[in-house]
Design an enzyme around this catalytic site. Structure first.
Site, PDB file in Angstrom:
ATOM      1  N   LYS A 187       0.872  -1.169   0.000  1.00  0.00           N
ATOM      2  CA  LYS A 187       0.000   0.000   0.000  1.00  0.00           C
ATOM      3  C   LYS A 187       0.917   1.230   0.000  1.00  0.00           C
ATOM      4  CE  LYS A 187      -2.783   3.371   1.316  1.00  0.00           C
ATOM      5  NZ  LYS A 187      -2.263   4.758   1.536  1.00  0.00           N
ATOM      6  N   SER A 243       1.986   8.525  15.171  1.00  0.00           N
ATOM      7  CA  SER A 243       0.558   8.478  15.480  1.00  0.00           C
ATOM      8  C   SER A 243      -0.155   7.420  14.651  1.00  0.00           C
ATOM      9  CB  SER A 243      -0.082   9.851  15.256  1.00  0.00           C
ATOM     10  OG  SER A 243       0.090  10.286  13.915  1.00  0.00           O
ATOM     11  N   GLU A 395       8.227  16.233  15.999  1.00  0.00           N
ATOM     12  CA  GLU A 395       8.826  16.079  14.673  1.00  0.00           C
ATOM     13  C   GLU A 395       8.152  17.041  13.694  1.00  0.00           C
ATOM     14  OE1 GLU A 395      10.226  12.434  11.821  1.00  0.00           O
ATOM     15  OE2 GLU A 395       8.171  12.348  12.570  1.00  0.00           O
TER      16      GLU A 395
END
Length: 490
Positions: A187, A243, A395
């Protein structure tokens, strides 16, 4: 003048080029904002179909002779190299990379990884364990027991790749997974998936059997979710944000899917007072320049001993001033665009946040406008930072460097380790023994000593929220395998 684009891309499922159920979406050139091509939008059912095809192909492929797997990977590398310039041009158009990066760090590294794992397919998968003498007891008679540790393929691996390198990153997943006898569902990142379809074309032409490699793309989150939660998938290999990685790990945990996670980074560059500052600046400066700071390994968080703080700021400012921002296809361009308008806005919001937090913008901080179009961010240096600022802790993933001073070695180590991340840190010192002493105390998966270079056989991965597992070199083969022990009486 009318710009012509290639035909809309189709999905690659079970060896067939398949029309997407949910249409297509535009892939945009970050430098020009023009359409590069139309990428397919897979449905959840098509993703499941791809995983089922990989499941059906696994039994045969996993028993294929290693020499045959190696030959296919080698032929695929030959075909990627045959179409090198066209592949690099597409990667550049999708990702906004400079010509040197698209050629040397994207396509060339992608092909090199297929060659590396063609050799990897031939690496031994069995390791003898020293015999053990067992006394008679409830488990049976006394005897000498031999044992063998055997690496077995995991099964069906979903490879979810990052946008910052549409060749090297997928190759670093697909090639070792196939070498070990796994089958894959790939993917790609939604921003630049077309390069991954070129990789699939090379594999198909190289003779990879139907179902062994499947590529499904989409701009909607549901495509990635289906690639993770399919019951036919045994393992997920993901490169991307922490996340998203956490959400994937939660889904994997429900059915005990194996994981390889290469997540975010906020690399600390610890510059000691005896460092070669020009070497340190050249290394740190890659944050500004190499793919516009969109690399998780970048030394974005500079921790500098106070005695050389001002000199380092001065040199970093000068370095940023020499960097040409603009059209990535133009000769001499060092800093191209970032991947999208949304990401440019995100980076700019962090710079503004830094100002509000009390950081001083030494250079950059304003939007460059080299062409009137494109998603450009100026190389930006933030000084007078403290370790509690969000620009220091989070980040940013762009050409932004933050600088935090420290007084002594112990404080520098403590600041470096005071982070949610732990991917790659760096130490600069003129005393190699001192540098290694500091390096051993840093909580990071890798440490560069007086260099940003890497040994491509060394294990790569992160501590803390920077990931789970290790890949690169033979460690990638280990990552895409399960250990089985076989025991027998002597």
């Amino acid at each position: 003048m009318t710009t012509t684009h290639p035909a809309p891309q189709r999905l690659f499922i079970n060896g067939e080029w398949t029309e997407p159920a949910d249409g297509h979406y535009e892939v945009v050139d970050p430098a020009t904002e023009e359409t590069v091509g139309l990428a397919p939008e897979a449905s959840r059912a098509q993703v499941y179909e791809a995983a089922a095809a990989a499941r059906d192909a696994f039994g045969t492929w996993s028993r294929t002779r290693p020499e045959e797997r190696a030959a296919i990977l080698d032929r695929a590398a030959d075909l990627m190299q045959r179409d090198f310039l066209a592949n690099a041009a597409l990667a550049q158009a999708e990702s906004g990379a400079t010509t040197g990066t698209a050629r040397g760090m994207q396509v060339a590294v992608g092909a090199a990884r297929f060659r590396r794992y063609a050799k990897g397919a031939l690496e031994p998968v069995e390791e003898a364990i020293a015999p053990q003498i067992n006394e008679a007891g409830p488990m049976g008679r006394a005897g000498i027991f031999g044992a063998l540790a055997v690496r077995q393929p995991v099964g069906v691996v979903t490879c979810i790749t990052s946008y910052n390198n549409p060749w090297a990153n997928p190759a670093g997943k697909i090639a070792p997974a196939l070498a070990m006898g796994n089958t894959v569902v790939v993917k790609p990142a939604p921003q630049d998936p077309l390069s991954v379809y070129r990789m699939a074309e090379a594999l198909a032409e190289a003779g990879v059997p139907a179902g062994v490699v499947n590529v499904v793309s989409g701009s909607a989150p549901g495509v990635g979710e289906a690639a993770v939660d399919s019951p036919d998938v045994d393992m997920v290999s993901f490169t991307g944000s922490t996340s998203v990685g956490q959400r994937i790990a939660e889904v994997c945990g429900r059915s005990m899917k194996r994981q390889l996670m290469e997540l975010g980074g906020k690399g600390a560059a610890v510059v000691l007072d005896d460092a070669d500052l020009d070497s340190a600046v050249a290394g740190i400066g890659t944050t500004f320049s190499f793919y516009s700071g969109q690399i998780c390994t970048a030394p974005t968080r500079v921790l500098v001993q106070r005695a050389v703080h001002d000199a380092l700021i001065e040199k970093l400012t000068a370095y940023a001033g020499y960097l040409t921002v603009g059209d990535p296809t133009a000769k001499g361009t060092v800093v191209g665009p970032v991947i999208s308008a949304a990401h440019r806005d995100r980076i700019e919001s962090y710079v503004e946040l830094g100002r509000k937090e009390g950081a001083r913008v030494v250079t950059g901080g304003e939007r460059p406008d080299p062409t009137g179009r494109g998603f450009y961010v100026a190389p930006t240096l933030l000084a007078d930072c403290t370790n509690d600022m969000r620009v220091v802790r989070e980040e940013i993933f762009g050409p932004v460097v933050v600088v935090v001073p420290f007084d002594d070695e112990e404080e520098g180590i403590a600041l470096a380790n005071d982070s949610d991340y732990g991917l790659i840190d760096y130490v600069w010192s003129g005393d190699v023994a001192r540098a290694f002493r500091v390096a051993r105390r840093l909580r990071a998966g890798g440490v560069g000593v007086n260099t940003i270079g890497r040994n491509m056989e060394a294990p790569f991965g992160g501590f803390k929220r920077s990931g789970v597992g290790r890949d690169v070199g033979s460690y990638a083969l280990h990552a895409y395998s399960e250990l089985q022990s076989i025991v027998w009486p002597g």
